[in-house]
Design a protein around this motif. Structure first.
Motif, PDB file in Angstrom:
ATOM      1  N   PRO A   1       0.836  -1.207   0.000  1.00 26.08           N
ATOM      2  CA  PRO A   1       0.000   0.000   0.000  1.00 26.08           C
ATOM      3  C   PRO A   1       0.867   1.252   0.000  1.00 26.08           C
ATOM      4  CG  PRO A   1      -0.698  -1.555   1.700  1.00 26.08           C
ATOM      5  CD  PRO A   1       0.608  -2.053   1.175  1.00 26.08           C
ATOM      6  N   ALA A   2       0.343   2.346  -0.534  1.00 30.29           N
ATOM      7  CA  ALA A   2       1.133   3.574  -0.668  1.00 30.29           C
ATOM      8  C   ALA A   2       1.618   4.101   0.678  1.00 30.29           C
ATOM      9  CB  ALA A   2       0.310   4.645  -1.380  1.00 30.29           C
ATOM     10  N   HIS A   3       0.805   3.907   1.742  1.00 39.85           N
ATOM     11  CA  HIS A   3       1.231   4.445   3.043  1.00 39.85           C
ATOM     12  C   HIS A   3       2.378   3.644   3.657  1.00 39.85           C
ATOM     13  CE1 HIS A   3      -1.651   1.302   4.314  1.00 39.85           C
ATOM     14  NE2 HIS A   3      -0.911   1.235   5.416  1.00 39.85           N
ATOM     15  N   GLU A   4       2.733   2.513   3.036  1.00 39.66           N
ATOM     16  CA  GLU A   4       3.871   1.722   3.518  1.00 39.66           C
ATOM     17  C   GLU A   4       5.055   1.770   2.559  1.00 39.66           C
ATOM     18  OE1 GLU A   4       2.572  -2.265   4.327  1.00 39.66           O
ATOM     19  OE2 GLU A   4       1.654  -1.718   6.236  1.00 39.66           O
ATOM     20  N   LEU A   5       5.018   2.678   1.576  1.00 37.06           N
ATOM     21  CA  LEU A   5       6.124   2.781   0.614  1.00 37.06           C
ATOM     22  C   LEU A   5       7.447   3.056   1.312  1.00 37.06           C
ATOM     23  CD1 LEU A   5       4.850   4.750  -2.529  1.00 37.06           C
ATOM     24  CD2 LEU A   5       5.965   2.517  -2.479  1.00 37.06           C
ATOM     25  N   GLY A   6       7.437   4.010   2.251  1.00 38.49           N
ATOM     26  CA  GLY A   6       8.670   4.362   2.958  1.00 38.49           C
ATOM     27  C   GLY A   6       9.211   3.192   3.754  1.00 38.49           C
ATOM     28  N   ALA A   7       8.318   2.518   4.478  1.00 39.58           N
ATOM     29  CA  ALA A   7       8.745   1.386   5.305  1.00 39.58           C
ATOM     30  C   ALA A   7       9.300   0.256   4.444  1.00 39.58           C
ATOM     31  CB  ALA A   7       7.580   0.887   6.153  1.00 39.58           C
ATOM     32  N   ALA A   8       8.582  -0.075   3.353  1.00 43.32           N
ATOM     33  CA  ALA A   8       9.030  -1.172   2.492  1.00 43.32           C
ATOM     34  C   ALA A   8      10.378  -0.856   1.850  1.00 43.32           C
ATOM     35  CB  ALA A   8       7.987  -1.449   1.406  1.00 43.32           C
TER      36      ALA A   8
END
Length: 529
Positions: free
Chosen positions: A402-409
């Motif tokens: 999901p886009a809100h996890e782009l940074g984490a991934a």
């Protein structure tokens, strides 16, 4: 720096950035990437001279590389998490500022100890650049179109990597400049990047109340650092099978176990554990570790091989790295364009992993008598493999979360790749030092201590060695370096197996910011303002 900062521009959230706006924003980003690449490649070629001038040992040689990698690795998850919560623009400028400070301290260092501290500061800044550059690109550009810009990214990477060894060699060989300028030269470029980003990078900031999991960050950093320090010291400062090994390994694993417990209960975890339920993220993470071990662990010692085993000057050693860089540049650019055109990516991952393995095996056959043309072919093969594999692993993971996890991934992948590289450099550096000591003792007997100034743990001054001893030391370093690639080859082969299990999925045609807006609208959340 707060989570309720005003939006950087109201215009961007209204729609996708135009190609011109993206290229303008990429200008500052690419200058920043150029700086971090230049800094590492410039220094790599100057290390033998730096160690000689500052009276360092082979262990210190490894630590100058390792400390920056360690600091970068340990801080990447924190940078990535903050990118999901705060202004990406402000964060990337902060990371560049830290990098500039570290470079300035390194250029003015009076001794090895201060140099190591400066490398830590550089590493923290480089951690931000490494994680944030890819995150910002994903926010602006849809995965399907990222390949179109891979040529620009590849060109900057290639120019920075090619220019680094050459500039480093010239600086080291120029008496009125010297190796200190290898660090200082990056400072003005860093400042230019900060200014360009201020003028060109405009991304919306999501307004929401957040809490950083500082305890989790501390535990992750402490646990990883403990294990990395152990892998650097084991075999040199104490035996692999010793009380110190047991203490540091158990301590590091206990800290990481506690970090997992804290992260599973945190409202805003640094590394969201449920991200690993995603098969693609888990597999690309494992592959990234293996690429890090194989790539960094083997290639970081090539410059030393050129200068010691082959007796080349720093400038010539810089030129000798061109085939690998050229292979990486061409393969990453071509693969990126083809992925954008056809939307298929798995074949490039598999081919890249296979070619990387072949390159490692070929380089495991080198010695002090290997001809430059043959060596160039081997290095080009390795570069082609890495070029197809490394950046596309990140693309695949970004496409499947999901886009809100782009940074984490993105930061998880970068973190584990860097950790693999750091462990590879540390462990293989210890193997190299021990093999040099052992082979020197076998071939030189009582003369080994004098020839290597400390039983193999100091980098030898070739100009001070008599011809027969010089030849033996060159053979020793050639043999020992080849063994590092032989050790790294199985890790590259494992990467082939892992990549085969990644399921191919269509690439998104929306940018990260567009996907985030759509997800928030579907969930009834307020978007970027």
């Amino acid at each position: 720096m707060t989570a309720t900062m005003p939006a950087e521009t109201p215009k961007v959230s209204a729609g996708r950035m135009s190609r011109r706006e993206v290229l303008q924003a990429l200008s500052g980003l690419m200058v920043g990437m150029f700086v971090s690449i230049l800094a590492s490649t410039v220094v790599a070629n100057a290390l033998p001279r730096i160690i000689a001038d500052l009276d360092g040992s082979q262990t210190v040689y490894t630590w100058i590389v390792t400390t920056e990698l360690l600091a970068m690795t340990a801080t990447v998850p924190l940078w990535g998490k903050m990118a999901d919560l705060y202004s990406k623009k402000l964060l990337i400028q902060l990371s560049l500022g830290l990098f500039a400070v570290g470079s300035l301290i390194a250029g003015l260092t009076p001794n090895v100890e201060v140099l190591l501290i400066s490398r830590i500061v550089q590493g923290v800044g480089a951690g931000g650049m490494t994680a944030l550059a890819t995150i910002v690109m994903a926010a602006m550009i849809p995965p399907r179109e990222l390949g179109r810009y891979a040529g620009i990214f590849g060109a900057v990477f290639g120019v920075g990597t090619i220019a680094g060894p050459l500039i480093g060699g010239v600086l080291v060989d120029t008496s009125w400049l010297g190796w200190r300028w290898c660090f200082l030269i990056g400072v003005p470029f860093t400042l230019l990047s900060i200014v360009l980003l201020q003028r060109t990078l405009h991304l919306p900031v999501t307004r929401r109340k957040v809490r950083i999991d500082w305890l989790g960050a501390l535990l992750i950093t402490s646990g990883v650092s403990t294990l990395l320090i152990w892998s650097s010291l084991a075999g040199n400062s104490f035996a692999w099978a010793s009380g110190w090994t047991a203490l540091m390994v158990v301590g590091g694993l206990a800290l990481l176990g506690l970090a997992v417990w804290v992260e599973s209960r945190a409202e805003e975890p640094i590394v969201p554990l449920d991200i690993f339920r995603n098969r693609t993220v888990s597999l690309t993470t494992i592959a990234s570790v293996l690429v890090g071990v194989a790539m960094f662990g083997g290639t970081v010692f090539l410059s030393q091989y050129f200068q010691i085993a082959l007796g080349k000057s720093p400038t010539v050693a810089g030129l000798m790295s061109l085939p690998m860089i050229f292979g990486l540049l061409v393969s990453s650019t071509v693969a990126g364009q083809l992925i954008t055109k056809y939307g298929r990516w798995k074949r490039f991952l598999v081919a890249g992993a296979v070619v990387m393995t072949v390159g490692m095996l070929l380089l495991s056959t080198i010695d002090a008598d290997t001809g430059v043309p043959l060596l160039s072919v081997y290095m080009a093969v390795l570069g082609v493999g890495v070029g197809m594999l490394m950046q596309n692993l990140v693309l695949v993971a970004q496409n499947d979360v999901p886009a809100h996890e782009l940074g984490a991934a993105t930061s998880v992948l970068t973190f584990f790749r860097s950790m693999g590289g750091t462990i590879g450099v540390s462990a293989l550096g210890a193997v190299l030092a021990n093999r040099v000591a052992t082979l020197s003792a076998e071939k030189l007997g009582p003369l080994a201590g004098g020839a290597t100034a400390g039983g193999g743990h100091a980098v030898p001054d070739l100009s001070a060695l008599p011809e027969p001893v010089l030849r033996i030391i060159q053979d020793v370093y050639g043999t020992a370096t080849a063994e590092l690639f032989l050790i790294g080859a199985p890790f590259a082969l494992l990467a082939v197996v892992v990549v085969l299990f990644i399921r191919e999925k269509p690439l998104h045609t929306l940018s990260g910011e567009e996907r985030r807006a759509r997800e928030e609208a579907a969930a009834g959340m307020p978007g970027a303002h």
